[in-house]
Motif scaffolding. Structure first.
Motif, PDB file in Angstrom:
ATOM      1  N   ASP A  19       0.828  -1.208   0.000  1.00 39.46           N
ATOM      2  CA  ASP A  19       0.000   0.000   0.000  1.00 39.46           C
ATOM      3  C   ASP A  19       0.865   1.262   0.000  1.00 39.46           C
ATOM      4  O   ASP A  19       0.596   2.222  -0.731  1.00 39.46           O
ATOM      5  N   TYR A  20       1.890   1.259   0.851  1.00 46.57           N
ATOM      6  CA  TYR A  20       2.769   2.427   0.940  1.00 46.57           C
ATOM      7  C   TYR A  20       3.462   2.690  -0.398  1.00 46.57           C
ATOM      8  O   TYR A  20       3.530   3.839  -0.856  1.00 46.57           O
ATOM      9  N   THR A  21       3.972   1.641  -1.020  1.00 46.52           N
ATOM     10  CA  THR A  21       4.701   1.812  -2.276  1.00 46.52           C
ATOM     11  C   THR A  21       3.804   2.374  -3.366  1.00 46.52           C
ATOM     12  O   THR A  21       4.208   3.244  -4.142  1.00 46.52           O
ATOM     13  N   ARG A  22       2.566   1.885  -3.422  1.00 53.89           N
ATOM     14  CA  ARG A  22       1.629   2.419  -4.416  1.00 53.89           C
ATOM     15  C   ARG A  22       1.347   3.895  -4.164  1.00 53.89           C
ATOM     16  O   ARG A  22       1.343   4.707  -5.109  1.00 53.89           O
ATOM     17  N   GLN A  23       1.093   4.259  -2.907  1.00 53.81           N
ATOM     18  CA  GLN A  23       0.822   5.664  -2.594  1.00 53.81           C
ATOM     19  C   GLN A  23       2.003   6.553  -2.974  1.00 53.81           C
ATOM     20  O   GLN A  23       1.828   7.625  -3.557  1.00 53.81           O
ATOM     21  N   LEU A  24       3.201   6.107  -2.597  1.00 57.87           N
ATOM     22  CA  LEU A  24       4.397   6.896  -2.889  1.00 57.87           C
ATOM     23  C   LEU A  24       4.604   7.023  -4.385  1.00 57.87           C
ATOM     24  O   LEU A  24       4.908   8.117  -4.894  1.00 57.87           O
ATOM     25  N   ALA A  25       4.426   5.912  -5.114  1.00 56.50           N
ATOM     26  CA  ALA A  25       4.604   5.948  -6.569  1.00 56.50           C
ATOM     27  C   ALA A  25       3.608   6.910  -7.217  1.00 56.50           C
ATOM     28  O   ALA A  25       3.969   7.699  -8.098  1.00 56.50           O
ATOM     29  N   ARG A  26       2.372   6.859  -6.780  1.00 60.23           N
ATOM     30  CA  ARG A  26       1.373   7.779  -7.325  1.00 60.23           C
ATOM     31  C   ARG A  26       1.740   9.227  -7.036  1.00 60.23           C
ATOM     32  O   ARG A  26       1.612  10.103  -7.898  1.00 60.23           O
ATOM     33  N   SER A  89      -1.302   2.731 -12.084  1.00 63.76           N
ATOM     34  CA  SER A  89      -1.779   4.100 -12.124  1.00 63.76           C
ATOM     35  C   SER A  89      -1.052   4.759 -13.284  1.00 63.76           C
ATOM     36  O   SER A  89       0.066   4.364 -13.607  1.00 63.76           O
ATOM     37  N   PRO A  90      -1.644   5.734 -13.959  1.00 63.39           N
ATOM     38  CA  PRO A  90      -0.966   6.366 -15.082  1.00 63.39           C
ATOM     39  C   PRO A  90       0.420   6.869 -14.701  1.00 63.39           C
ATOM     40  O   PRO A  90       0.597   7.538 -13.682  1.00 63.39           O
ATOM     41  N   GLY A  91       1.419   6.500 -15.506  1.00 62.32           N
ATOM     42  CA  GLY A  91       2.782   6.930 -15.255  1.00 62.32           C
ATOM     43  C   GLY A  91       3.601   5.942 -14.462  1.00 62.32           C
ATOM     44  O   GLY A  91       4.823   6.065 -14.383  1.00 62.32           O
ATOM     45  N   ILE A  92       2.964   4.930 -13.856  1.00 62.99           N
ATOM     46  CA  ILE A  92       3.680   3.893 -13.115  1.00 62.99           C
ATOM     47  C   ILE A  92       3.794   2.656 -14.002  1.00 62.99           C
ATOM     48  O   ILE A  92       2.800   2.157 -14.509  1.00 62.99           O
ATOM     49  N   ILE A  93       5.012   2.173 -14.190  1.00 60.42           N
ATOM     50  CA  ILE A  93       5.226   0.956 -14.966  1.00 60.42           C
ATOM     51  C   ILE A  93       5.648  -0.138 -13.993  1.00 60.42           C
ATOM     52  O   ILE A  93       6.614   0.019 -13.246  1.00 60.42           O
ATOM     53  N   VAL A  94       4.918  -1.250 -14.013  1.00 58.87           N
ATOM     54  CA  VAL A  94       5.156  -2.343 -13.076  1.00 58.87           C
ATOM     55  C   VAL A  94       5.799  -3.507 -13.808  1.00 58.87           C
ATOM     56  O   VAL A  94       5.276  -3.983 -14.809  1.00 58.87           O
ATOM     57  N   HIS A  95       6.951  -3.952 -13.316  1.00 58.57           N
ATOM     58  CA  HIS A  95       7.660  -5.097 -13.872  1.00 58.57           C
ATOM     59  C   HIS A  95       7.554  -6.247 -12.876  1.00 58.57           C
ATOM     60  O   HIS A  95       7.966  -6.105 -11.723  1.00 58.57           O
ATOM     61  N   ARG A  96       7.023  -7.378 -13.313  1.00 59.27           N
ATOM     62  CA  ARG A  96       6.927  -8.553 -12.453  1.00 59.27           C
ATOM     63  C   ARG A  96       8.114  -9.482 -12.717  1.00 59.27           C
ATOM     64  O   ARG A  96       8.344  -9.904 -13.846  1.00 59.27           O
ATOM     65  N   LEU A  97       8.862  -9.787 -11.673  1.00 59.79           N
ATOM     66  CA  LEU A  97      10.052 -10.610 -11.778  1.00 59.79           C
ATOM     67  C   LEU A  97       9.687 -12.095 -11.785  1.00 59.79           C
ATOM     68  O   LEU A  97       8.593 -12.476 -11.398  1.00 59.79           O
ATOM     69  N   PRO A  98      10.627 -12.961 -12.200  1.00 54.75           N
ATOM     70  CA  PRO A  98      10.336 -14.399 -12.203  1.00 54.75           C
ATOM     71  C   PRO A  98      10.118 -14.985 -10.814  1.00 54.75           C
ATOM     72  O   PRO A  98       9.380 -15.943 -10.653  1.00 54.75           O
ATOM     73  N   ASP A  99      10.789 -14.439  -9.804  1.00 56.43           N
ATOM     74  CA  ASP A  99      10.594 -14.928  -8.440  1.00 56.43           C
ATOM     75  C   ASP A  99      10.763 -13.770  -7.470  1.00 56.43           C
ATOM     76  O   ASP A  99      10.759 -12.598  -7.886  1.00 56.43           O
ATOM     77  N   GLN A 100      10.952 -14.072  -6.198  1.00 58.58           N
ATOM     78  CA  GLN A 100      10.968 -13.037  -5.159  1.00 58.58           C
ATOM     79  C   GLN A 100      12.398 -12.512  -4.951  1.00 58.58           C
ATOM     80  O   GLN A 100      12.981 -12.633  -3.887  1.00 58.58           O
ATOM     81  N   PHE A 101      12.930 -11.884  -5.999  1.00 60.56           N
ATOM     82  CA  PHE A 101      14.286 -11.341  -5.989  1.00 60.56           C
ATOM     83  C   PHE A 101      15.319 -12.424  -5.693  1.00 60.56           C
ATOM     84  O   PHE A 101      16.353 -12.163  -5.083  1.00 60.56           O
ATOM     85  N   GLY A 102      15.040 -13.650  -6.161  1.00 59.42           N
ATOM     86  CA  GLY A 102      15.974 -14.749  -6.014  1.00 59.42           C
ATOM     87  C   GLY A 102      16.910 -14.842  -7.203  1.00 59.42           C
ATOM     88  O   GLY A 102      17.027 -13.921  -8.026  1.00 59.42           O
ATOM     89  N   LEU A 103      17.570 -15.989  -7.312  1.00 59.91           N
ATOM     90  CA  LEU A 103      18.582 -16.157  -8.359  1.00 59.91           C
ATOM     91  C   LEU A 103      17.988 -16.093  -9.762  1.00 59.91           C
ATOM     92  O   LEU A 103      18.675 -15.691 -10.703  1.00 59.91           O
ATOM     93  N   LYS A 104      16.719 -16.490  -9.912  1.00 60.00           N
ATOM     94  CA  LYS A 104      16.085 -16.412 -11.224  1.00 60.00           C
ATOM     95  C   LYS A 104      15.836 -14.974 -11.660  1.00 60.00           C
ATOM     96  O   LYS A 104      15.657 -14.711 -12.858  1.00 60.00           O
ATOM     97  N   SER A 105      15.798 -14.055 -10.712  1.00 60.74           N
ATOM     98  CA  SER A 105      15.470 -12.663 -11.025  1.00 60.74           C
ATOM     99  C   SER A 105      16.682 -11.750 -11.153  1.00 60.74           C
ATOM    100  O   SER A 105      16.636 -10.775 -11.898  1.00 60.74           O
ATOM    101  N   LEU A 106      17.750 -12.034 -10.413  1.00 59.46           N
ATOM    102  CA  LEU A 106      18.827 -11.046 -10.307  1.00 59.46           C
ATOM    103  C   LEU A 106      19.540 -10.783 -11.622  1.00 59.46           C
ATOM    104  O   LEU A 106      19.863  -9.626 -11.933  1.00 59.46           O
ATOM    105  N   LEU A 107      19.788 -11.824 -12.424  1.00 64.73           N
ATOM    106  CA  LEU A 107      20.463 -11.598 -13.704  1.00 64.73           C
ATOM    107  C   LEU A 107      19.576 -10.829 -14.678  1.00 64.73           C
ATOM    108  O   LEU A 107      20.009  -9.810 -15.240  1.00 64.73           O
ATOM    109  N   PRO A 108      18.314 -11.257 -14.915  1.00 67.92           N
ATOM    110  CA  PRO A 108      17.462 -10.456 -15.813  1.00 67.92           C
ATOM    111  C   PRO A 108      17.169  -9.065 -15.270  1.00 67.92           C
ATOM    112  O   PRO A 108      17.028  -8.117 -16.048  1.00 67.92           O
ATOM    113  N   LEU A 109      17.093  -8.920 -13.939  1.00 68.64           N
ATOM    114  CA  LEU A 109      16.892  -7.589 -13.363  1.00 68.64           C
ATOM    115  C   LEU A 109      18.097  -6.700 -13.650  1.00 68.64           C
ATOM    116  O   LEU A 109      17.950  -5.517 -13.989  1.00 68.64           O
ATOM    117  N   THR A 110      19.287  -7.268 -13.521  1.00 68.17           N
ATOM    118  CA  THR A 110      20.504  -6.513 -13.827  1.00 68.17           C
ATOM    119  C   THR A 110      20.498  -6.035 -15.273  1.00 68.17           C
ATOM    120  O   THR A 110      20.783  -4.863 -15.562  1.00 68.17           O
TER     121      THR A 110
END
Length: 417
Positions: A19-26, A89-110
């Motif tokens: 909730d906090y992150t959404r409010q701040l992003a907006r 919300s308009p102007g916010i782009i949401v990227h969904r990672l493959p997992d919870q910031f684990g090894l599957k996500s860190l390389l593509p996130l980089t």
């Protein structure tokens, strides 16, 4: 300005940090900035890990760990970091990672982050349990430490789990890993922010030279919606001519035990009715009335409510009873809901309670004692003029100190400086 917000949860995933992150992003977008949110996937895996996160949160740290009224529309394309999904919300782009910031996500996130021009502003919403691995995601923390070309700011909603006399091996191991995680993340932070001043003393020894700590309180996630007809209908249904005391969403073991004892004492001191709000409140209500038959017909639980319905129900209450074993603090979003609605809060003062609460006169503070809580609530129900005055001060305090615009302004002014 582009903000890359890394968070362990984002709507439709439930949670106070979500909730906090959404409010701040907006707020940042409304101020003219661009926001890219990087978050774990929704769906079965996200739900399972979210349950584990909530269980860990309730065991390890004080605070309000989930929310009602979260936006349920999905956002982002699972497993495709770097590709914008449907914005929350308009102007916010949401990227969904493959997992919870684990090894599957860190390389593509980089790879995805490196497509943006350096230096990149990474704003991490840090809670150790929110990044998976049962609160022990060291690879993610090490990854942050190695992002030397980025400007990393970290909002510490929590810093670490502390065993505090618990000698069980698993708890001691978790405490040690959490401290190492906090050391890595704090060492990576150019600027650090805390949700309560109490985290500052824990964090400062871990920061790199020249880094600073700023206190940024967490706002309410529930909008204030005025609907006199809806409020009157709720009072008719639950109060039936009696004073109505509300309690919002803190039903963990520690708060639950204190709340149960307080309600048992309050039933003797007052003829009030009590309304439990939010997820699991209906289950808790049934359990309490079964254990304490004197509460039958006087204690009610709504179950899950939308954000709008939460607002109407809070507005229908004469006061809010919000006991916290560690004391009220600015990270307690359930308290922020009551403040923003101008409701008098009867609550506890503890080791996490900031000094502003005693001076503002915006809440009734008592020791962590069920009979003291019940007595204070009963007294406030009989003193209408004082209760209304405290409610007005509560709304003024929220607007002056806790509204999300203050966080948005702080982030943008520090960035400009």
């Amino acid at each position: 300005m582009t903000w890359h917000v890394l968070t362990g949860e984002f709507p439709p995933q439930p949670g106070g940090v979500s909730d906090y992150t959404r409010q701040l992003a907006r707020g940042l977008v409304e101020a003219g900035d661009r926001v890219e949110v990087w978050a774990p996937p929704c769906g079965k895996r996200g739900k399972r890990e979210k349950r584990q996160t909530r269980q860990n949160h309730q065991k390890h740290q004080p605070g309000d760990s989930h929310s009602d009224g979260a936006e349920r529309a999905d956002s982002g394309s699972p497993g495709i970091p770097g590709s914008p999904g449907s914005p929350g919300s308009p102007g916010i782009i949401v990227h969904r990672l493959p997992d919870q910031f684990g090894l599957k996500s860190l390389l593509p996130l980089t790879r995805a982050l490196n497509r943006f021009p350096a230096p990149r502003r990474l704003l991490v919403q840090y809670v150790p349990q929110a990044f998976g691995w049962k609160g022990a995601n060291l690879p993610f923390c090490l990854w942050l430490r190695l992002r030397r070309r980025d400007s990393i700011w970290v909002m510490f909603h929590e810093v670490m789990f502390r065993a505090e006399g618990d000698r069980r091996v698993r708890r001691l191991a978790l405490a040690a890993v959490n401290r190492l995680m906090a050391t890595l993340v704090a060492g990576a932070a150019e600027r650090a922010f805390v949700s309560i001043p109490g985290w500052g003393s824990m964090l400062e020894p871990l920061l790199r030279h020249g880094a600073s700590v700023t206190w940024l309180p967490v706002p309410s996630a529930i909008p204030v919606l005025e609907d006199p007809a809806a409020t009157a209908g709720i009072r008719t249904r639950y109060a039936a001519g009696h004073p109505l005391v509300g309690h919002f969403r803190t039903y963990g073991a520690a708060v639950g035990a204190l709340l149960e004892q307080t309600l048992e004492a309050l039933a003797v001191m007052s003829d009030c009715h009590v309304l439990l709000l939010g997820d699991r409140s209906d289950v808790i209500c049934r359990a309490l009335t079964s254990a304490h038959p004197s509460l039958a017909g006087r204690l009610f639980g709504t179950g899950h409510l939308t954000a709008g319905d939460v607002s109407h129900h809070v507005a229908a209450c004469d006061l809010m009873l919000q006991p916290y074993p560690d004391g009220i603090s600015s990270r307690r979003t359930s308290a922020m809901v009551a403040l923003s609605h101008g409701r008098t809060i009867v609550t506890t003062a503890g080791w996490l309670t900031e000094s502003l609460w005693a001076g503002a006169g915006a809440a009734v503070l008592v020791p962590v004692d069920p009979h003291a809580l019940a007595a204070a609530a009963a007294a406030m129900l009989f003193d209408v003029s004082r209760r209304e005055a405290i409610g007005r001060r509560a709304a003024a305090l929220y607007d002056a100190r806790f509204h999300v615009r203050h966080s948005v302004s702080a982030f943008r002014s520090l960035n400009a400086g």
